[in-house]
Design an enzyme around this catalytic site. Structure first.
Site: not given
Ligand SMILES: Cc1ncc(C[n+]2csc(CCOP(=O)(O)OP(=O)(O)O)c2C)c(N)n1
Ligand SMILES: Cc1ncc(C[n+]2csc(CCOP(=O)(O)OP(=O)(O)O)c2C)c(N)n1
Ligand SMILES: [Mg+2]
Ligand SMILES: [Mg+2]
Lengths: 327, 376, 327, 376
Positions: C62, C84, C87-88, C129
């Site tokens: 972000e 997304q 909150d972020f 969220h």
């Molecule tokens: C700082 C932040 N930005 C965006 C999100 C939204 N978000 C939740 S899970 C995710 C993808 C996570 O991917 P990864 O780290 O590869 O974990 P996986 O789900 O593959 O285990 C995103 C973008 C978040 N939770 N936190």
């Protein structure tokens, strides 16, 4: 050395020192706080006294500093972390508002920690070394916020903050660091969080404020007494979250006229919250609208003439108080 | 994985680009380094006279790093300097007069007295001023170079970070973002051994900062930051790569901060012998003078002439800066937003009439220039 | 397709689409906004239409997304970036409040950019969220903040935000995404930033609110009309920064009784600022204190019973309005 | 620079620690993987019956990564799981009943209905729940392990991040901080190919995530994340290093996310053949069953017995969870601060009497347990 005057800055250092001596779980982290003693020398001497395990120089990583403090807090430590300038607390905004503030509520994990740092303007620091970021944190349930105006309170509130079982943001006004002095009460001097202080008694109108503008309000009160014969009460909030509603409402009921003064920008500053609370709880006691004297809604410029224009000054308080008194 | 070289000298035998510069440009390098140093010395004198508002920051001993790297850019390229990159800004067209006015917080300074010291820029001349929170300019320069790429412009960006600033989340997110997007961005880590009082050993556990290039999948190179020709070389290679569409580079310049973090800092934490050794053995200007005299057969008199020119320029700029006006308090109200063009003064500021303030231009710029303004 | 009802979400998408078609400098960045069309599918179809150069999937960064938008904005682009979940945005707090908000003022650098994202609660999203982070940004000079309640405004304000020469934070209420529909006015439908809307005319008291609680206020107004014979005016602020003082003061002068309602937590929420402004400018017009109906000062819990308790509900508005009317 | 190994198989011939486990522990690994999968399948059923509040997240095909790594810790060690580390939490002592109550937002769930799905912890049992903002747990676990180091405790911390989360500033600052302080922390990058819809190629330009170890100056290793013994091995080595005072490790587990980001996600962006290939050829449970049957000569009936036990346990937990109460609305008011112990309800909430609410314990914990409470 009872009876010796020490500065606001020395008072903070004394509190840190005493608490580190008292409780081995208290430790410090921050940038350049060790051998160098911090950008303003608040932690000077603590490394020599308590060693590298308890006075830790960190990388330039505000997210990590705050997050690590939370983790240590979960484990029973009482970390005190420094932001080199409080302005950089913005980098840890997520960690503070999302992680730290909610830890107890969502996960029963305590974060007994203090985040402290030099705050505030009137020092020609420009937009990134003069901030008063309290509003964004007062708005966050789970955090406490204190902002002392006197050396005595700086010490006593710091000791209370370190002993508090939740995260306390401790704003230190850098304009006051070496300009304000006080004689520390003897013994274990702890000022409770959440209690305002009457800095000056009065009957005609109340000025509610905190930090550096307490001193401007007192100056204004003096002038108003001398020039206008007005009796002005000055309330120093000391703690911004939780607000001391009782003290606020008591002064309103006493004088029926309120001026809220803060150095922070106007829109969304804490004066709005205070006004709303007074309005809700003491509407019938108001003989005039609650007025605000604040900074202009402008990033703080650095040239003296500009900074002085943007920030609230004693003259502004005098003028606003006169209007209020004449309402 | 892209190739990684530890030192320019260990590189795959690429030509020493610095050597290909003509004498005029080589003397240019000397001029900019000397100008940087002399200007900073003048600032110290003004600081002692309390004419500087706020702190003063030196790049003593790091002039080669700033000047040599900026020299590798074209006019159309954009860099983002740090507090110790006065040299880069001068190369990019910032004038001593602007610098002096900034430090003295004058009303006709590039930021009209709003921002500190050398925190200013000019997108026309190709530099964007930093803000204090360290690392933030890396994402910003990712965005600038993203625009170059989107528009198919033949332009490159360059951003500096200190050894200390590599620890920030902003640095990490910015360089990773740029790497993934394949942006034409050169990231220079100026390893001057210290971040305020913190030695690099407390900043990273990595053997060297250039190792971070591997973790980001970008080209990396480490270079002697006090050898202005090597700095030029190394940067030029990275700039050429960026221009050719080969993406991000991370360069580590090895140098040393001989003065304190700022002028008030007594450097109690720095071993005096270390400072003296760098001063005696590794001053970038001294070293370059030897190159010019010995290898390039430049006459001492030519260097003396440059020195004299620099003093003349700094003198003239000092006089002009000292004569320049302080800002008018009401100027504070102008230009927080494009619309409205000015904030209204708070009611208790009697007599603050801002009806004549006009509007400031701000369309990709960075420097206030009275002649181009609609303001009074 | 004039005359067809579309959802709040589709209205936003339509605005993005039209602006991208109109101005080649408009482009999007965010996590999963490309092929996937975003977590809520707001950007669905835009990648196919405008290509990878203009609809860019980014790493989970972000700080970098917001910083890169600023850099592109300096160069004349008009980036629209998605959080997304809003909150972020906390992760980019430094970049937004320190870099973006001050760029024009301190460096004459424009940041014409939009930061948008799904916001708000009532959807069992839990503490990370469901947030309404407007207060921290309203407090920041240099940023604009909008938060539409209707499909028409969602479209019109998005178009205005993209055309604005400064950074606009565009909060989209996720509870409204698919629940609220509207018929888009024909042509280039732009709703000016900074202008509130009268959602319902009334004479007995005013409810000032925005986003999802506009609909709760309207429900309450209907009940108050039916059950109490009260004529309630509902003002939908639409823009939170800059606030439409004129519209606020006009309704106060008309009804003399004001209830401010927001979904955000109470302390430090925007209701305080609104109260202070009313107090300062319309004190003589107030027949009762300005009251607030807001969320409790608690991190938003996830279980339905808890979320419903913490957030303001229509019943609360009805009750508060009755008290106000009876003052 | 510390040694770096690409794959456990390429390592310097260290013993296969997993092979040294006795049969009981080897069957334990099977039990935990099976429990993870069966419990998630049960959650899917409940989700379809709309008994789950909010989204449902699966770790299908990643069970070895979670279980094998957590298995390498001692009881006293602490880990911080992610959404796909249900297996790690079970190994650390979280019960199916707790998980089910959490997902159904029950009043006596570990967070009393305050937080989502498996976002909970218990510092006694040794796991600390994540929050949604990705990367944040890395700094937090740096703080936890810093405490171990300060107190001279023989304890280790472990924190998981997804491939996507490596792009966050929090990850960077946290691992760098831990590396510099030499903390006993194992950082595991679970490379499952995707971050929501984003492939790793859009997340990093690095050839592999383990390369980041070099940039942080920490020990690095990459391992087949679907080989539970190899995962155990690799983690055990890093844990042993941490315990021996050798600091941080960064481990990359190669695995694959076979389900969507959450249950609602139709995976339109993932090549179906890729999903099928991983399911057919590289399911961690299938692979481990073959190891147990073929190499360990375990009887099929022994595995069947475990399967049956798992189903019994999950059945019993489901019944108990479904019977458990919804939270009382007023519980929302309790425990934002230690002092005051409860928030006052806003005035328009008539009849909200909280005088009897008491106070919650919160002294390094993470799970609400009615039996230990002062609350009514
Ligand atoms: C700082 C932040 N930005 C965006 C999100 C939204 N978000 C939740 S899970 C995710 C993808 C996570 O991917 P990864 O780290 O590869 O974990 P996986 O789900 O593959 O285990 C995103 C973008 C978040 N939770 N936190
Ligand atoms: C995010 C942030 N944290 C802290 C600071 C305070 N600060 C200013 S300069 C500095 C040291 C910078 O060191 P380095 O990056 O190595 O640059 P150098 O001064 O050596 O050129 C620090 C800690 C800051 N400006 N920004
Ligand atoms: Mg440095
Ligand atoms: Mg992933």
């Amino acid at each position: 050395m009872a009876g010796t005057e020490i500065t606001y800055l020395e008072a903070i250092r004394e509190a840190l020192d005493e608490e580190m001596a008292r409780d081995e779980n208290v430790f410090m982290m921050g940038e350049d706080i060790g051998a160098f003693g911090g950008a303003f020398k608040v932690t000077e001497g603590l490394l020599a006294r308590y060693g590298e395990q308890r006075v830790i120089d960190t990388p330039i990583s505000e997210i990590a500093i705050v997050g690590a403090a939370a983790g240590a807090g979960h484990m029973g430590m009482r970390p005190v972390v420094e932001m080199q300038f409080i302005d950089f607390i913005a980098n840890a905004y997520d960690m503070l508002t999302n992680y730290v503030a909610t830890a107890r509520y969502r996960a029963f994990l305590p974060c007994p920690m203090v985040v402290r740092g030099p705050s505030g303007g009137y020092v020609r620091g420009g937009p990134f070394h003069s901030q008063n970021p309290e509003a964004g944190f007062i708005h966050t349930p789970g955090l406490k916020v204190v902002y002392p105006a006197t050396a005595e309170d700086a010490k006593g509130l710091m000791k209370a903050a370190i002993r508090d079982d939740d995260c306390v943001l401790f704003f230190e006004h850098k304009y006051l660091y070496r300009r304000i002095k006080g004689v520390m009460p003897a013994g274990d001097h702890v000022v409770p969080i959440g209690k305002a202080r009457t800095a000056r008694e009065g009957t005609d109108l109340s000025i509610i404020t905190y930090a550096a503008t307490v001193h401007k309000a007192l100056e204004a009160a003096q002038r108003l007494a001398a020039e206008d014969g007005l009796s002005v009460e000055v309330i120093d909030l000391r703690t911004l979250s939780p607000l001391d509603d009782e003290a606020i409402f008591a002064t309103v009921r006493k004088t029926n006229r309120v001026l809220v003064v803060h150095e922070d920008t106007r829109t969304g500053g804490i004066a709005g919250e205070i006004t709303a609370r007074i309005n809700e709880s003491c509407f019938a006691h108001l003989d005039a609208p609650v007025l605000r004297v604040t900074a202009h809604d402008i990033p703080l410029p650095y040239a003296p003439a500009l900074e002085d224009f943007v920030l609230p000054q004693t003259d502004d308080i005098v003028l606003a108080a006169r209007r209020l008194a004449a309402w | 994985m892209p190739p990684r070289r530890r030192r320019a000298a260990e590189g795959p035998g690429s030509p020493h680009l610095g050597e290909l510069l003509d004498l005029e440009r080589k003397l240019g390098l000397y001029y900019w380094m000397r100008l940087t140093r002399t200007l900073e010395e003048r600032l110290v004198a003004l600081y002692r006279q309390t004419k500087v508002v706020g702190g003063l920051f030196r790049s003593l001993g790091q002039e080669a790093d700033a000047v040599g790297s900026a020299f590798a850019l074209e006019r159309r390229d954009i860099l983002s300097p740090l507090i110790r990159n006065l040299g880069s800004m001068l190369v990019k067209g910032a004038t001593p007069l602007e610098i002096l006015k900034q430090y003295m917080a004058r009303g006709d300074s590039p930021t009209r007295g709003r921002e500190l010291n050398i925190h200013f820029g000019d997108t026309d001349r190709g530099f964007i001023g930093q803000i204090s929170p360290l690392g933030d300019m890396v994402p910003v320069m990712a965005g600038v170079t993203m625009t170059f790429k989107m528009r198919g412009e033949d332009r490159v960006g360059l951003v500096y970070v200190g050894d200390g600033a590599t620890s920030t989340g902003a640095f990490h997110e910015g360089i990773n973002f740029a790497a993934v997007q394949g942006l034409p961005l050169v990231v220079i880590v100026e390893n001057n051994g210290w971040a305020y009082s913190t030695p690099t050993s407390k900043q990273t556990a990595a053997a060297q900062f250039v190792d971070k290039a591997i973790g980001y999948g970008v080209y990396g190179e480490q270079v002697d930051g006090n050898d202005v020709l090597a700095v030029y070389d190394c940067t030029k290679r990275a700039v050429d790569r960026a221009r050719a569409g080969e993406g991000v580079s991370l360069l580590e310049f090895m140098t040393y901060r001989r003065k304190g973090h700022a002028e008030h800092d007594n450097q109690s934490y720095q071993p005096p012998a270390e400072i003296e050794r760098w001063a005696a053995e590794n001053d970038p200007i001294d070293r370059y003078v030897r190159v010019l005299l010995d290898r390039e057969k430049v006459e001492q008199s030519a260097l003396d002439a440059i020195d004299a020119r620099v003093v003349r320029e700094v003198d003239a700029a000092t006089d002009a800066a000292e004569a320049s006006p302080m800002p008018h308090p009401h100027d504070a109200l102008l230009g927080v937003y494009a619309d409205p063009p000015a904030e209204r003064p708070l009611w208790y500021r009697e007599g603050a009439d801002v009806s004549g303030l006009g509007r400031e231009r701000a369309e990709g710029w960075g420097t206030w220039d009275a002649s181009k303004q609609e303001t009074r």
